[in-house]
Scaffold this motif. Structure first.
Motif, PDB file in Angstrom:
ATOM      1  N   THR A 198       0.832  -1.197   0.000  1.00 41.57           N
ATOM      2  CA  THR A 198       0.000   0.000   0.000  1.00 41.57           C
ATOM      3  C   THR A 198       0.867   1.248   0.000  1.00 41.57           C
ATOM      4  O   THR A 198       0.563   2.241  -0.671  1.00 41.57           O
ATOM      5  CB  THR A 198      -0.921  -0.002   1.227  1.00 41.57           C
ATOM      6  N   GLN A 201       2.087   1.890  -3.505  1.00 43.16           N
ATOM      7  CA  GLN A 201       1.029   2.458  -4.333  1.00 43.16           C
ATOM      8  C   GLN A 201       0.781   3.911  -3.960  1.00 43.16           C
ATOM      9  O   GLN A 201       0.594   4.766  -4.835  1.00 43.16           O
ATOM     10  CB  GLN A 201      -0.251   1.648  -4.157  1.00 43.16           C
ATOM     11  N   THR A 271      -8.007   7.429   0.478  1.00 39.31           N
ATOM     12  CA  THR A 271      -8.261   6.035   0.148  1.00 39.31           C
ATOM     13  C   THR A 271      -9.572   5.950  -0.627  1.00 39.31           C
ATOM     14  O   THR A 271     -10.610   6.414  -0.152  1.00 39.31           O
ATOM     15  CB  THR A 271      -8.342   5.178   1.415  1.00 39.31           C
ATOM     16  N   LEU A 275      -7.911   1.522  -1.797  1.00 37.73           N
ATOM     17  CA  LEU A 275      -6.572   1.730  -2.342  1.00 37.73           C
ATOM     18  C   LEU A 275      -6.266   3.230  -2.434  1.00 37.73           C
ATOM     19  O   LEU A 275      -7.188   4.050  -2.469  1.00 37.73           O
ATOM     20  CB  LEU A 275      -6.458   1.097  -3.735  1.00 37.73           C
TER      21      LEU A 275
END
Length: 321
Positions: A198, A201, A271, A275
């Protein structure tokens, strides 16, 4: 499903707390089936309407209220999916599933605030890989029966015997539906897609945000996969591209054009469907929520939701970064 009988006449009617406790599970199921919070909330409301339309005796006769509610909600969603396919053919531009925020970031419109019983259904959505935007977009390509069978079995772990009761087909047919849906999901996954952390990303999305803010076309192109695609959903209510923008250079130029046209646009890292994503605000109002698909250390897909009817879960959010 149980029916009234003399054997259960003495059983007390299920307590209200027991019935209401199922709401979160039903909202989670309906959102994954429909890709729309508004439609999910309506489906769950209709489910409860049907429950309370029964006589007390019939409600007492239901052996498992949770199973009854899930069965009815699943059938309602199946019907909605059938009609939604027709409606979405008339939709202006691309249709993207409704994005949901992380309630730990924004609860009831207040970062870090909120009550124990949040009123917004988005606050009841459990964020996991079954709600990320890439996954939901693949679900949109499935038939209603495929989608329902797959979500019920593969995501919520219902046995095919119970799925069959909801879908109205044999367990064997439901097994085939779920298998077909599973192949669609695997086929849509980029070959180079590795499971990135995470944090990794989030770092890529942050770099993208900073390049966009700086209108740095070269940096944007470097962060995008050469064959990247950006799809926008305005629903005919706000201005946006009606067809996907393809190619890193075209996307970068388009984003720079947006930045020029909307001075004062504020980009926030948030978020989106579990994601890292971006939220764009103008004059304190959320105007776009963007979700990203990543592979090979680059951005391969951008889904930009601009339809204000799909941004109700974000409109009261404050601008804390």
């Amino acid at each position: 499903m149980s029916t009234p009988s003399e054997a259960v006449r003495g059983r007390p009617e299920p307590a209200l707390s027991v019935i209401v406790a199922e709401r979160r599970q039903l909202i989670n199921l309906a959102y994954r089936l429909l890709g729309s919070l508004a439609e999910a909330e309506d489906a769950v409301q209709e489910t409860y309407t049907r429950w309370y339309a029964m006589s007390p005796q019939r409600r007492e006769a239901v052996a498992s209220p949770g199973a009854w509610l899930t069965t009815v909600a699943g059938r309602i969603c199946l019907d909605v999916l059938g009609s939604a396919r027709v409606r979405r053919e008339r939709y202006v531009g691309a249709w993207i599933p409704e994005p949901v925020p992380d309630r730990t970031e924004w609860v009831g419109g207040r970062a870090g605030g909120g009550s124990a019983e949040p009123g917004d259904p988005a606050d009841r959505i459990t964020l996991d890989e079954s709600v990320n935007m890439a996954f939901l977009v693949v679900l949109e390509a499935m038939t209603p029966a495929e989608r329902v069978a797959f979500i019920l079995h593969d995501v919520f772990r219902y046995p095919f015997a119970e799925v069959a009761e909801i879908v109205g087909r044999t367990p064997a047919a439901c097994r085939q539906l779920a298998s077909s849906a599973r192949r669609r999901v695997h086929a849509a996954r980029p070959p180079s897609a590795a499971t990135a952390s995470t944090a990794g990303q989030a770092g890529l999305v942050r770099d993208f945000k900073e390049a966009w803010e700086a209108k740095d076309i070269k940096a944007l192109v470097g962060l995008l996969d050469p064959d990247a695609t950006m799809t926008a959903d305005g629903g005919g209510l706000v201005g946006t591209v009606l067809r996907p923008v393809e190619g890193s250079a075209r996307i970068a130029l388009y984003l720079a054009h947006i930045a020029d046209k909307a001075p004062g646009l504020v980009l926030l890292e948030r978020t989106v469907n579990g994601l890292p994503g971006l939220v764009a605000q103008h004059a304190g109002v959320t105007v776009t929520v963007a979700a990203f698909g990543l592979a090979g250390g680059r951005i391969t897909r951008i889904w930009a939701v601009r339809n204000p009817e799909k941004l109700r879960s974000w409109t009261d959010a404050n601008g804390q970064g």
